[in-house]
Design a protein around this motif. Structure first.
Motif, short mmCIF file in Angstrom:
data_model
loop_
_atom_site.label_atom_id
_atom_site.label_comp_id
_atom_site.label_asym_id
_atom_site.label_seq_id
_atom_site.Cartn_x
_atom_site.Cartn_y
_atom_site.Cartn_z
N PHE A 5 0.82 -1.19 -0.01
CA PHE A 5 0.15 -0.13 -0.01
C PHE A 5 0.86 1.41 -0.08
O PHE A 5 0.71 2.10 0.95
CB PHE A 5 -0.84 0.15 1.32
CG PHE A 5 -1.57 -1.23 1.41
CD1 PHE A 5 -1.41 -2.27 2.41
CD2 PHE A 5 -2.81 -1.39 0.62
CE1 PHE A 5 -2.22 -3.10 2.53
CE2 PHE A 5 -3.59 -2.66 0.80
CZ PHE A 5 -3.38 -3.64 1.79
N PRO A 6 1.87 1.28 -0.87
CA PRO A 6 2.58 2.67 -0.82
C PRO A 6 1.88 3.88 -0.91
O PRO A 6 2.30 4.88 -0.19
CB PRO A 6 3.67 2.55 -1.79
CG PRO A 6 3.07 1.46 -2.78
CD PRO A 6 2.15 0.61 -2.05
N GLN A 10 -0.50 6.59 4.01
CA GLN A 10 -0.89 7.85 4.44
C GLN A 10 -2.55 8.13 4.71
O GLN A 10 -2.89 8.44 5.64
CB GLN A 10 -0.34 9.19 3.66
CG GLN A 10 1.04 9.10 3.76
CD GLN A 10 1.62 9.46 5.14
OE1 GLN A 10 1.06 10.12 5.83
NE2 GLN A 10 2.70 8.73 5.14
N ARG A 11 -3.18 7.67 3.54
CA ARG A 11 -4.83 7.60 3.85
C ARG A 11 -5.25 6.72 4.79
O ARG A 11 -5.90 7.12 5.63
CB ARG A 11 -5.41 7.29 2.46
CG ARG A 11 -6.95 7.50 2.40
CD ARG A 11 -7.62 7.16 1.24
NE ARG A 11 -7.23 5.82 0.82
CZ ARG A 11 -7.82 4.53 1.54
NH1 ARG A 11 -8.80 5.00 2.18
NH2 ARG A 11 -7.60 3.35 1.11
N ILE A 12 -4.70 5.46 4.75
CA ILE A 12 -5.02 4.48 5.96
C ILE A 12 -4.47 5.15 7.18
O ILE A 12 -5.50 4.93 8.09
CB ILE A 12 -4.28 3.33 5.83
CG1 ILE A 12 -4.64 2.55 4.36
CG2 ILE A 12 -4.44 2.26 6.83
CD1 ILE A 12 -4.16 1.48 3.94
N VAL A 13 -3.48 5.68 7.48
CA VAL A 13 -3.05 6.07 8.99
C VAL A 13 -3.86 7.30 9.06
O VAL A 13 -4.19 7.34 10.27
CB VAL A 13 -1.56 6.54 8.73
CG1 VAL A 13 -1.08 7.24 10.04
CG2 VAL A 13 -0.57 5.40 8.56
N ASP A 18 -8.29 9.63 12.60
CA ASP A 18 -9.47 10.29 12.50
C ASP A 18 -10.42 9.39 13.69
O ASP A 18 -11.14 9.81 14.40
CB ASP A 18 -10.23 10.61 11.31
CG ASP A 18 -9.33 11.70 10.58
OD1 ASP A 18 -8.69 12.40 11.15
OD2 ASP A 18 -9.50 11.60 9.34
N ALA A 19 -10.29 8.04 13.34
CA ALA A 19 -11.30 7.31 14.14
C ALA A 19 -10.99 7.24 15.49
O ALA A 19 -11.87 7.20 16.36
CB ALA A 19 -11.29 5.83 13.58
N VAL A 20 -9.61 7.41 15.83
CA VAL A 20 -9.24 7.28 17.36
C VAL A 20 -9.66 8.54 17.77
O VAL A 20 -10.05 8.65 19.03
CB VAL A 20 -7.83 7.06 17.39
CG1 VAL A 20 -7.15 7.52 18.72
CG2 VAL A 20 -7.27 5.78 17.09
N ASP A 21 -9.58 9.57 17.43
CA ASP A 21 -10.00 11.14 17.61
C ASP A 21 -11.36 11.32 17.94
O ASP A 21 -11.72 11.71 19.10
CB ASP A 21 -9.38 12.08 16.87
CG ASP A 21 -8.03 12.45 16.64
OD1 ASP A 21 -7.21 11.93 17.48
OD2 ASP A 21 -7.51 12.85 15.63
#
Length: 132
Positions: A5-6, A10-13, A18-21
């Motif tokens: 997933f190069p 960044q999109r996954i992270v 965002d989910a954690v926030d």
């Protein structure tokens, strides 16, 4: 090994952050629940846990309520059967001579039975480490 997933990394992270926030925001809005009151029963698991860093740890040991202290001491709350004191056989009111031999003997026997029951309870509590 080639990263699968190069371009997407960044999109996954960012999505995970965002989910954690969002979860942190929700968690801050939830009022804490008192632990000293329950609407139902508590189930304590059968376990043999390690000592806690501080305080005590509650669990079931052999089907009995058990506490492990931070000093790694295990205390089992006894569920021993201790006989109830017998009902007094001495009369509650006296007629005639209060110091009659039978009334005194009955009262003394009642007190002796009560003494024996309290002694047995204390011995059971001492054996369980609940009192010195």
């Amino acid at each position: 090994m080639v990263d699968k997933f190069p371009a997407e990394q960044q999109r996954i992270v960012k999505g995970l952050q965002d989910a954690v926030d969002r979860l942190n925001t929700i968690a801050r809005g939830v009022a804490p629940i008192k632990v000293n009151k329950a609407s139902e029963y508590f189930d304590l698991p059968e376990a043999s846990p390690a000592a806690p860093g501080s305080g005590v740890r509650l669990y079931s040991g052999g089907g009995k309520f058990t506490v492990k202290t931070s000093a790694n001491k295990t205390v089992t709350i006894p569920m021993a059967d201790v006989a109830n004191p017998a009902n007094f056989t001495s009369p509650s009111t006296q007629t005639g001579d209060f110091a009659s031999a039978s009334a005194y003997t009955q009262l003394r026997a009642d007190c002796a039975r009560l003494h024996d029951t309290v002694r047995d309870l204390q011995n059971a509590m001492r054996a369980a480490g609940l009192m010195g």
